[in-house]
Every structure is written in C-alpha cells, then in structure tokens.
Design an enzyme around this catalytic site. Structure first.
Site, PDB file in Angstrom:
ATOM      1  N   LYS A   1      31.053 -74.120  49.791  1.00  0.00           N
ATOM      2  CA  LYS A   1      32.457 -74.499  50.035  1.00  0.00           C
ATOM      3  C   LYS A   1      32.911 -75.572  49.035  1.00  0.00           C
ATOM      4  O   LYS A   1      34.100 -75.733  48.782  1.00  0.00           O
ATOM      5  CB  LYS A   1      32.582 -75.035  51.464  1.00  0.00           C
ATOM      6  CG  LYS A   1      33.755 -74.474  52.203  1.00  0.00           C
ATOM      7  CD  LYS A   1      33.997 -75.011  53.627  1.00  0.00           C
ATOM      8  CE  LYS A   1      32.904 -75.644  54.402  1.00  0.00           C
ATOM      9  NZ  LYS A   1      33.369 -76.468  55.527  1.00  0.00           N
TER      10      LYS A   1
ATOM     11  N   ASP B   1      21.207 -73.136  58.528  1.00  0.00           N
ATOM     12  CA  ASP B   1      20.264 -73.270  59.616  1.00  0.00           C
ATOM     13  C   ASP B   1      18.929 -72.631  59.238  1.00  0.00           C
ATOM     14  O   ASP B   1      18.147 -72.240  60.077  1.00  0.00           O
ATOM     15  CB  ASP B   1      20.843 -72.656  60.897  1.00  0.00           C
ATOM     16  CG  ASP B   1      21.387 -71.262  60.653  1.00  0.00           C
ATOM     17  OD1 ASP B   1      21.099 -70.683  59.591  1.00  0.00           O
ATOM     18  OD2 ASP B   1      22.100 -70.751  61.530  1.00  0.00           O
TER      19      ASP B   1
ATOM     20  N   LYS C   1      25.077 -76.797  61.125  1.00  0.00           N
ATOM     21  CA  LYS C   1      25.846 -75.550  60.998  1.00  0.00           C
ATOM     22  C   LYS C   1      27.218 -75.834  60.394  1.00  0.00           C
ATOM     23  O   LYS C   1      27.681 -76.988  60.409  1.00  0.00           O
ATOM     24  CB  LYS C   1      25.959 -74.840  62.346  1.00  0.00           C
ATOM     25  CG  LYS C   1      26.947 -75.455  63.285  1.00  0.00           C
ATOM     26  CD  LYS C   1      27.307 -74.459  64.377  1.00  0.00           C
ATOM     27  CE  LYS C   1      28.677 -74.799  64.898  1.00  0.00           C
ATOM     28  NZ  LYS C   1      29.647 -73.808  64.996  1.00  0.00           N
TER      29      LYS C   1
ATOM     30  N   LYS D   1      29.129 -82.227  58.872  1.00  0.00           N
ATOM     31  CA  LYS D   1      28.165 -82.736  57.877  1.00  0.00           C
ATOM     32  C   LYS D   1      28.849 -83.544  56.782  1.00  0.00           C
ATOM     33  O   LYS D   1      28.449 -84.652  56.467  1.00  0.00           O
ATOM     34  CB  LYS D   1      27.430 -81.584  57.163  1.00  0.00           C
ATOM     35  CG  LYS D   1      26.516 -80.766  58.012  1.00  0.00           C
ATOM     36  CD  LYS D   1      25.886 -79.659  57.193  1.00  0.00           C
ATOM     37  CE  LYS D   1      26.908 -78.664  56.639  1.00  0.00           C
ATOM     38  NZ  LYS D   1      27.609 -77.901  57.661  1.00  0.00           N
TER      39      LYS D   1
END
Ligand code: ADP
Ligand code: MG
Length: 294
Positions: A44, A130, A13, A18
């Site tokens: 992003k 997800d 998430k 990550k």
C-alpha cells in the site's frame, strides 16, 4: 566497533492500525532524541504518510525499476523531526511476491551501508501480513528484524492473524529468526476487549506491551496528515504512544510464543462469544424491564 542498531518489525492484519501505531512510535522515539528510520513494507506504501503531511513518497522498488544506478539517499525522505522515511513498495497487484520486494529494498540499503552512515539508533519495519504467505515472513526469516511486535484489537480476525504470525515466528525460531516482543493492543475501549486480548496473550505465552484506546484524536491528526505526537502533543493519546515508545526502546528480551491450533483458537473464540452474549443479556435486562414498566 559500531553501535548496534535496534531493528524492530511491527506486524498485523490490514487496517488494524500498524502504520498509525508505528508512525506514532517513531515520532515519539524521535522526540525523545533517537535517530529513527521507518521502513514501510506494505505494498500500500502509505506507512510514512502521517510523518510527511499526508503525502506519498516514491518507493524503493519503483525507483529501482526506473533507473539502473540509484543512490540510497534518493529513496530516503525526511519526515517529522528528521525521521528517515522509506517505502519498500511492492509488485504490481497480482504479479510477483511482496516478500521479494522487501528483500530487494533491504539488500539495496545494506550494500550501501546506509544504516551505519546515517548512524541510526532504531529501524522500525511496518509489515502487512499474517504469514500465510512466506514472503511476508521475510523480515523475521532473513534476520532483518530482531524483535517482532504485533498490533491487534480484540476482534477475532485480528487475533487470528496474530496467532498465524506466532506460528511463523515459532517455525523460524529454530533457524535463528526474530522472536516476539509482544502485542500492542489497539482500539481497546471496553473492559471486555482488554479481557479478551489479556486472555489471548496468556494462552500464547506472550505479553501486552500497551493498551491503545480508539480515539478521535487519531482521526483528527490523520486528517491533517500528522501523527498524534505532532498534531496533538499534549493529548492523553500522545502520552499513550510515548509510553509505548519508551517500552519499545527499553525492550531487550523477546521470546518464542506458543500459538494455538486453529481448532483451539475457534473453541477459545466461541467461549468468549458465549460469555459476551451472557454479559449483554445481563446488561440489557434491566433496560428491557424499565421499558415494559414505563
Ligand atoms: P494498517 O497500517 O494496519 O493497514 P492504519 O494504521 O492505516 O492500518 O489504520 C487504519 C485506520 O484506522 C486509519 O484510518 C487510522 O487512523 C485508524 N486507527 C488506527 N488506530 C486507531 C486508534 N487507536 N484510534 C482511532 N483510529 C485509529
Ligand atoms: Mg499500513
């Protein structure tokens, strides 16, 4: 015959760690002598920032939008220790599908045979999501990655996202999709956090690859625009990432996980909630007594 390139996708998430984890893995792999590419698949577009002194690079989608003829080398930037950095980019917020962006970027590289030309050993895809939206399942579905790992803390929302990912993997496994290598447990500092993630992987028939503590060394390194491997190579945290990278490099057998139904997951979480309340009550009782008597 050309050698096989190991293609790995890291899911989780938003905000769970990550990019931090992926960048430290690529940095550690590169330090160990592997020729690595980090492929950011989050709109992003900040996946590779700590490999490049905290700077943003132009995304594949942006460059493809600006020009008709693009050489793949133009969108691959050199990062720490020669790591090849790529950001797929994404559609403008609210328009289009991020998954399409990932397909476009990957196809663009495939057409130019760039992975072979660069003679890569490992490609790590850093993917948001997800798998509620099919687009984010692209690296799993389209045979882009072979092994999937998820970054998760012991927080329910993060476990919920991992469980959703497991559902996606399980669905696409019937049509040759990528399988699950395991869970990278992030921000694990309390023994109960470890117990929670351990219990979750046991129930979903997978494994923990590494327990990564929450550490101020990560924050300090990030503020310098660096991975821990680069900014604090002698730290304990760097060794945790090296150990994780070694396991990823050696990993060969991924599996189909057994996700929990939403109702099962809720019941499981509520069971843990009760247990933690119980623990707190037990732990705070002696203090409360001490206060009264002083
Ligand atoms: P994501 O890529 O999943 O959106 P990031 O990797 O950008 O998440 O991490 C979000 C924030 O959490 C960053 O500020 C990062 O430094 C911090 N973070 C992630 N993992 C750790 C950790 N193990 N210790 C300390 N801070 C962490
Ligand atoms: Mg990220």
């Amino acid at each position: 015959m050309s050698k096989k390139i190991k293609q790995i996708a890291i899911y989780g998430k938003g905000g769970i760690g990550k990019s931090t984890t992926t960048s430290n893995i690529t940095a550690a792999l590169s330090e160990a002598g592997y020729n690595v590419m980090q492929f950011g698949c989050d709109p992003k577009s900040d996946s590779t920032n700590t490999l490049r002194g905290g700077t943003y690079i132009p995304t594949v989608l942006d460059v493809l939008r600006e020009k008709t003829k693009v050489d793949a080398h133009e969108v691959i930037y050199e990062g720490f220790n020669g790591i090849h950095c790529v950001e797929a980019g994404g559609p403008a917020p609210g328009v289009g599908c991020a998954g399409r962006g990932i397909i476009t970027a990957v196809q663009f590289f495939k057409q130019q045979n760039i992975f072979e030309e660069l003679d890569l050993d490992v490609v790590l895809y850093d993917v948001l999501g997800d798998v509620v939206c099919g687009g984010f399942a692209v690296p799993i579905r389209e045979g882009i990655a072979e092994h999937v790992f998820t970054v998760s803390s012991a927080d329910f929302m993060s476990i919920y996202a991992s469980n959703n990912l497991f559902k996606g993997i399980s669905n696409y496994s019937k049509s040759g999709g990528a399988l699950l290598g395991g869970v990278i447990a992030n921000s694990i500092n309390q023994s109960y956090s470890k117990e929670i993630v351990d219990d979750f992987v046991k129930r979903t028939n997978t494994q923990i690859l590494e327990y990564v503590p929450r550490s101020v060394t990560v924050t300090q390194s990030e503020l310098q625009g660096k991975t821990v491997i680069e900014a604090a190579p002698d730290s304990a945290q760097a060794d945790v990432y090296r150990s994780l990278a070694k396991k990823i490099a050696a990993h060969t057998e991924s599996k189909v996980p057994t996700p929990l139904e939403v109702s099962e997951l809720r019941a499981w979480a509520s069971g843990w909630g009760q247990h933690l309340l119980e623990l707190e009550r037990r732990n705070s009782a002696p203090e409360a007594l001490a206060k009264v008597s002083s």
